[in-house]
Design an enzyme around this catalytic site. Structure first.
Site, PDB file in Angstrom:
ATOM      1  N   ASP A  75       0.855  -1.187   0.000  1.00  0.00           N
ATOM      2  CA  ASP A  75       0.000   0.000   0.000  1.00  0.00           C
ATOM      3  C   ASP A  75       0.893   1.239   0.000  1.00  0.00           C
ATOM      4  O   ASP A  75       1.659   1.458   0.943  1.00  0.00           O
ATOM      5  CB  ASP A  75      -0.898  -0.018   1.237  1.00  0.00           C
ATOM      6  CG  ASP A  75      -2.003   1.023   1.187  1.00  0.00           C
ATOM      7  OD1 ASP A  75      -2.181   1.644   0.126  1.00  0.00           O
ATOM      8  OD2 ASP A  75      -2.691   1.210   2.204  1.00  0.00           O
ATOM      9  N   ASP A  91      -2.793   2.518  -6.084  1.00  0.00           N
ATOM     10  CA  ASP A  91      -1.781   2.575  -5.029  1.00  0.00           C
ATOM     11  C   ASP A  91      -1.724   1.355  -4.112  1.00  0.00           C
ATOM     12  O   ASP A  91      -1.036   1.394  -3.091  1.00  0.00           O
ATOM     13  CB  ASP A  91      -1.986   3.835  -4.185  1.00  0.00           C
ATOM     14  CG  ASP A  91      -3.330   3.847  -3.469  1.00  0.00           C
ATOM     15  OD1 ASP A  91      -4.228   3.090  -3.866  1.00  0.00           O
ATOM     16  OD2 ASP A  91      -3.470   4.611  -2.504  1.00  0.00           O
ATOM     17  N   GLU A  92      -2.393   0.266  -4.454  1.00  0.00           N
ATOM     18  CA  GLU A  92      -2.283  -0.924  -3.608  1.00  0.00           C
ATOM     19  C   GLU A  92      -2.545  -2.187  -4.411  1.00  0.00           C
ATOM     20  O   GLU A  92      -3.244  -2.169  -5.420  1.00  0.00           O
ATOM     21  CB  GLU A  92      -3.232  -0.849  -2.409  1.00  0.00           C
ATOM     22  CG  GLU A  92      -4.700  -0.834  -2.755  1.00  0.00           C
ATOM     23  CD  GLU A  92      -5.585  -0.922  -1.524  1.00  0.00           C
ATOM     24  OE1 GLU A  92      -5.262  -1.698  -0.609  1.00  0.00           O
ATOM     25  OE2 GLU A  92      -6.608  -0.214  -1.495  1.00  0.00           O
TER      26      GLU A  92
END
Length: 359
Positions: free
Chosen positions: A15, A110-111
């Site tokens: 993350d 983003d993860e």
């Protein structure tokens, strides 16, 4: 890819730390030491997309209305989002993942989940792989990431949040039971505000409480959610890391510059969203069937309601009925946001049950 039964799965959840804000701070170093938020312009009905950790010390968070954030921190610096820059950074990060894992499941820009069970990198150590991925991300993008390592997906996701920012947390197979025993239930993905209140009403606060509860009683009270929660708290999460995720819904919504209380105007604005919903739905309806139609209304006091109905096509009459029922729940309150959505029925596939593998 089938994993041999003698091998325990090794799952990493990566993350990125305050991703959009981090990209802005990297590209504009003068923003690195100030409270910073992306999105949510001062005029109109702005809402923050994300903020840096300095801003969070003031109580600011993602999805907060701009006016409230400015009250908490008058010196907050606001910058508009630059999606092209964020997508470019995300592609660099995704490329790094492919150096270490075959099975990668992106959740957003983003993860992502990575299954590194069979990876030979870093002598096969998931902990070392996670550390190396974080280092590669920093070396190649100038950004930091946090990671969680665990034998199942839901624990890896929880772990990635425990040493933020720029940290790593590992839950080894032999630590799973002890970790879950004191785990607050609200940390488990899928447990929201409504369900946590119901769980607390039943005297259930931790994973240990769920472990000792009667499985059938949980299922009786909470349905499939109760069954899922009981399984999670036994340390069981059979979901594989897969990049073949199916979209479950398509939605469109609009926030008004000013609250609107005239029902006739609200109906006009709702119907004006239909062409955009149809456009967004077109490609998805070639691969899946529609099974639900719904509307969303957020009132001036930020209370929100959703009204849905089983439906195989976008029907204006049904849509208006749902909208009127949703509006009635506000008892005359003005409206700040309206939206509509369709649900998509997942493709039916015959799948063999997956094993939870020993370490």
């Amino acid at each position: 890819m089938t994993t041999p039964a003698s091998i325990q799965r090794k799952i990493i959840h990566v993350d990125m730390d305050c991703f959009y804000a981090a990209v802005e701070m990297r590209d504009q170093p003068e923003l690195a030491n100030v409270p910073l938020a992306v999105g949510g312009m001062r005029s109109g009905r702005g809402v923050l997309t994300t903020c840096n950790y300095i801003a969070r010390q003031y109580g600011i968070r993602s999805a907060m209305p701009t006016h409230k954030a400015m009250q908490l921190c008058p010196d907050l610096v606001l910058v508009p989002p630059r999606m092209a820059a964020y997508q470019d950074a995300s592609q660099q990060v995704q490329a790094i993942f492919h150096d270490y894992a075959d099975a990668i499941e992106p959740l957003s820009l983003d993860e992502a989940y990575l299954d590194v069970t069979s990876s030979q990198a870093c002598r096969g150590s998931a902990t070392l792989i996670a550390e190396q991925i974080r280092q590669d991300i920093f070396d190649k993008t100038g950004l930091t990431a946090s990671a969680g390592v665990a034998p199942v997906k839901f624990l890896a996701k929880i772990a990635s949040d425990l040493n933020k920012p720029n940290g790593l947390f590992v839950i080894k197979p032999e630590q799973v039971s002890e970790f879950i025993e004191t785990l607050a239930l609200e940390k488990i993905s899928g447990v929201g505000k409504v369900s946590i209140e119901k769980l607390h009403h039943q005297g259930l606060y931790t994973g240990g409480d769920i472990r000792r509860a009667e499985r059938d009683k949980l299922k009786q009270i909470f349905g499939k959610f109760g069954e899922m929660l009981w399984m999670r708290c036994q340390g069981v999460d059979e979901r594989a890391v897969s990049n073949d995720r199916q979209r479950k819904s398509v939605a469109v919504e609009r926030t008004f510059a000013q609250d609107e209380g005239d029902q006739g105007i609200l109906v006009e604005r709702l119907m004006a969203l239909l062409p955009e919903l149809q456009r967004r739905s077109e490609k998805h309806l070639k691969q899946a069937k529609m099974n639900k139609l719904g509307v969303k209304v957020k009132f001036a006091d930020f209370q929100q309601t959703t009204k849905e109905q089983q439906c195989q096509q976008i029907d204006e009459t049904t849509l208006l009925e749902l909208f009127n029922e949703a509006l009635a729940r506000g008892k005359g309150k003005a409206v700040r946001l309206i939206g509509l959505h369709i649900g998509l029925a997942p493709e039916q596939q015959n799948q063999s049950p997956q094993l939870i593998l020993p370490f």
